[in-house]
Structure formats: structure tokens, C-alpha cells
Design an enzyme around this catalytic site. Structure first.
Site, mmCIF file in Angstrom:
data_model
loop_
_atom_site.group_PDB
_atom_site.id
_atom_site.type_symbol
_atom_site.label_atom_id
_atom_site.label_comp_id
_atom_site.label_asym_id
_atom_site.label_seq_id
_atom_site.Cartn_x
_atom_site.Cartn_y
_atom_site.Cartn_z
ATOM 1 N N GLY A 168 37.009 63.045 -27.326
ATOM 2 C CA GLY A 168 36.757 61.989 -28.293
ATOM 3 C C GLY A 168 36.552 60.661 -27.597
ATOM 4 O O GLY A 168 36.956 60.471 -26.450
ATOM 5 N N GLY A 172 35.790 56.180 -28.637
ATOM 6 C CA GLY A 172 35.639 55.146 -29.648
ATOM 7 C C GLY A 172 35.171 53.863 -29.012
ATOM 8 O O GLY A 172 34.662 53.839 -27.893
ATOM 9 N N GLY A 173 35.390 52.764 -29.737
ATOM 10 C CA GLY A 173 34.917 51.488 -29.245
ATOM 11 C C GLY A 173 35.687 50.967 -28.053
ATOM 12 O O GLY A 173 35.201 50.111 -27.323
ATOM 13 N N VAL A 199 39.273 59.782 -25.015
ATOM 14 C CA VAL A 199 40.392 60.717 -25.106
ATOM 15 C C VAL A 199 40.002 62.017 -24.420
ATOM 16 O O VAL A 199 38.923 62.573 -24.683
ATOM 17 C CB VAL A 199 40.791 60.979 -26.567
ATOM 18 C CG1 VAL A 199 41.983 61.943 -26.620
ATOM 19 C CG2 VAL A 199 41.135 59.676 -27.280
ATOM 20 N N LYS A 236 44.608 59.334 -23.473
ATOM 21 C CA LYS A 236 43.677 58.265 -23.836
ATOM 22 C C LYS A 236 43.681 57.193 -22.761
ATOM 23 O O LYS A 236 44.735 56.745 -22.325
ATOM 24 C CB LYS A 236 44.079 57.659 -25.189
ATOM 25 C CG LYS A 236 43.202 56.522 -25.672
ATOM 26 C CD LYS A 236 43.685 56.023 -27.033
ATOM 27 C CE LYS A 236 42.876 54.845 -27.535
ATOM 28 N NZ LYS A 236 43.363 54.352 -28.861
ATOM 29 N N ASP A 291 44.043 49.201 -39.248
ATOM 30 C CA ASP A 291 42.764 49.843 -38.914
ATOM 31 C C ASP A 291 42.742 51.270 -39.440
ATOM 32 O O ASP A 291 42.303 52.194 -38.743
ATOM 33 C CB ASP A 291 42.526 49.827 -37.404
ATOM 34 C CG ASP A 291 41.070 50.154 -37.042
ATOM 35 O OD1 ASP A 291 40.202 50.044 -37.933
ATOM 36 O OD2 ASP A 291 40.809 50.523 -35.882
#
Length: 297
Positions: free
Chosen positions: A91, A93-94, A98, A113, A207
Site C-alpha cells: 500500500g 499514500g500521500g 506500507v 510503514k 482524517d
């Protein structure tokens, strides 16, 4: 005022998306190896050596093999990152990536992470990353994902969590299938329980979105040829943008650090007080606004 802020933020987001997509697709964001996390365009300059048995993986000597990518499919041999062997990327993200990793000390698989390479020299992002670990560590609830470990390895801040085999809610929604109302209600209730517990401990998530709601199980499973509703096993994750508030047990309001001036939240799910920058109004209701947006979606 809120509409203007939202429109401005959306315009910035739309403007940055093509560049961000190009970076992700070209693989120039992060790679993992024995010498740390480096930009992949540097890594690709080093030719991959022919496969050969390695007598020992415990050496800390840097080598050219350490600059190879760990591909999403995990085709390359696992790379050591301190006590962890990185198996594959699962995974991103911004702010972080991960990996599925193996803890060589406790002999278990975890989710590891790390910050994206472009943020590793930003002290504010490092503080936020540590903040996520500290906040999550004070929460002990069946629907909040726990933090196993936090540290800095090879110059990179990292944290580890349980490895959840089920999907995140955003992937379930993206499948396009109609979700049973009973399943949606269970997700809603379990996420609300997690948020209520966090609020009692003086933590506002800020969030909440489908990507930050992990599910141990998808909506249905086949039992004797029949579709049976499963318990979703919600786990709320990613407390990077969380703020500490006065807890219900009368604890004092902790001092906010300077990183809290960074906008917390995702535009699509952010409450009006977040969009307006009215920090004094941010509280438990902010999270439940986001949860309502998730449930509506």
C-alpha cells in the site's frame, strides 16, 4: 468562506495529481534495500546481479544489491531493514509506503510503514510520523489498529502494525458492488465505537475516510453455497493527523505542537470547521461528520 477554501484546495489537488501520478508510475518515489530507502531512479542505475546464494544476510556492509527495488509482487529476494525482512509493497499514500514484512526477532509477519523518500528530510513530517505512533499507542480498543514498534532505521522513520489480510473499505466501495445494508451498519457502528473510545481518551482522528478503515473480512462469504454476511472486523488506522483534546475523564488539554498547523484531513470527507481552519471548533463532531460522509458513500 468554506466554499472558497474548498474550491482552492480542490484546484491545488487537481493541479498536483498529474505530476504525482507520473512520479508514482515511473517508480521514482521509494525503493528498499540494505542501504536504506532511496529514489528508484538511482536504484535503476545499478545493474541487478545474477542470482547467487548469500552466505549471510546479517551483514551491515553496504552493497550494490541493496539498491534493488522491492517490487509490488515481491519477486525479488527479501531485503533486510533492521530486524525486519521486507517482502512486498502492499500500500501507499500521500506520505508513506506500507510493506508486508517479517519480524525476524518475534517471527511474525507485520505491516511496516515508512515515510516516502521525498519527506525523509522534512522535520515536520518526521514529527507527524512519530506523532501517529504516540497517539495510537495510547489507544487499546478492538476496532483501533495497534502499533507494535516505532523507530528509525537507516535514516528512515518507520512503524509496524498487525498485518491485516482483509481489504480497506475504499477497495470494497471501488468494487462497484451493492453492499448489504446490514454490513454497512456494522461498519458504521464499529467505526463509531472506535471513534467514541478515542474521544474518551482525548484523541480526535481528523482524517477518517474509507482508506483508513481496514476490514478483517469483506461483506459476504459462501457457506454451503449460500452467501452469508460476515462481521467486518473494522480497524481504524492512520492517526497521523490526529489532535489531542481534553479527555472526558477531566485530563488537561495537551499543548499543540507546531505541526498541527498542517491541514489535517481529506477534502472529500473534511468537516466545515477543518476547511475553514477554525481549530478551536475541531472536536469529536468533526470525526462523526467524516464518518457520516463515509457512510453516505
Amino acid at each position: 468562506k468554506i466554499e472558497d477554501r474548498y474550491a482552492h484546495g480542490q484546484a491545488m489537488y487537481d493541479e498536483l495529481q498529474p505530476a504525482w501520478r507520473e512520479v508514482r508510475e515511473s517508480g521514482r518515489v521509494v525503493s528498499a534495500g540494505a542501504t536504506g530507502f532511496e529514489s528508484a531512479h538511482q536504484a535503476k542505475a545499478v545493474p541487478s546481479p545474477a542470482p547467487q546464494p548469500a552466505p549471510s544476510q546479517d551483514t551491515t556492509e553496504p552493497s550494490s544489491q541493496g539498491t534493488e527495488d522491492v517490487p509490488p509482487g515481491g519477486a525479488a529476494a527479501p531485503r533486510r531493514f533492521g530486524r525486519y525482512s521486507l517482502l512486498q509493497e502492499i500500500g501507499n499514500g500521500g506520505q508513506g509506503v506500507v510493506f508486508k514484512a517479517h519480524d525476524t526477532v518475534l517471527e511474525r509477519e507485520v505491516a511496516l510503514k515508512v515515510l516516502l523518500a521525498l519527506f525523509q528530510d522534512d522535520p515536520r513530517m518526521s514529527v507527524l510520523f512519530r506523532h501517529e505512533a504516540l497517539v495510537a499507542a495510547r489507544l487499546n480498543h478492538p476496532h483501533v489498529i495497534p502499533i507494535f514498534d516505532f523507530g528509525v532505521e537507516q535514516g528512515c522513520a518507520f512503524l509496524t502494525m498487525p498485518l491485516i489480510e482483509g481489504p480497506s473499505l475504499d477497495k470494497v466501495i471501488a468494487s462497484g458492488r451493492a453492499l448489504p445494508l446490514a454490513f454497512c451498519l456494522r461498519v458504521l457502528v464499529q467505526a463509531a465505537e472506535a471513534l467514541s473510545y478515542a474521544h474518551e481518551k482525548g484523541v480526535v482522528h481528523l482524517d477518517l475516510k474509507p482508506g483508513n478503515i481496514l476490514l478483517r473480512h469483506g461483506p459476504v462469504e459462501a457457506v454451503s453455497g449460500k452467501a452469508t454476511l460476515r462481521d467486518p472486523g473494522v480497524l481504524v488506522t492512520d492517526f497521523t493527523m490526529a489532535q489531542l483534546i481534553e479527555s472526558r475523564d477531566g485530563g488537561s488539554r495537551p499543548k499543540r505542537d507546531e505541526t498541527r498547523t498542517i491541514f489535517g484531513g481529506t477534502l472529500r470527507y473534511a468537516a466545515p470547521e477543518q476547511l475553514a481552519g477554525e481549530r478551536e471548533l475541531v472536536g469529536p463532531a468533526t470525526d462523526f461528520y467524516s464518518l457520516g460522509a463515509v457512510f453516505y458513500e
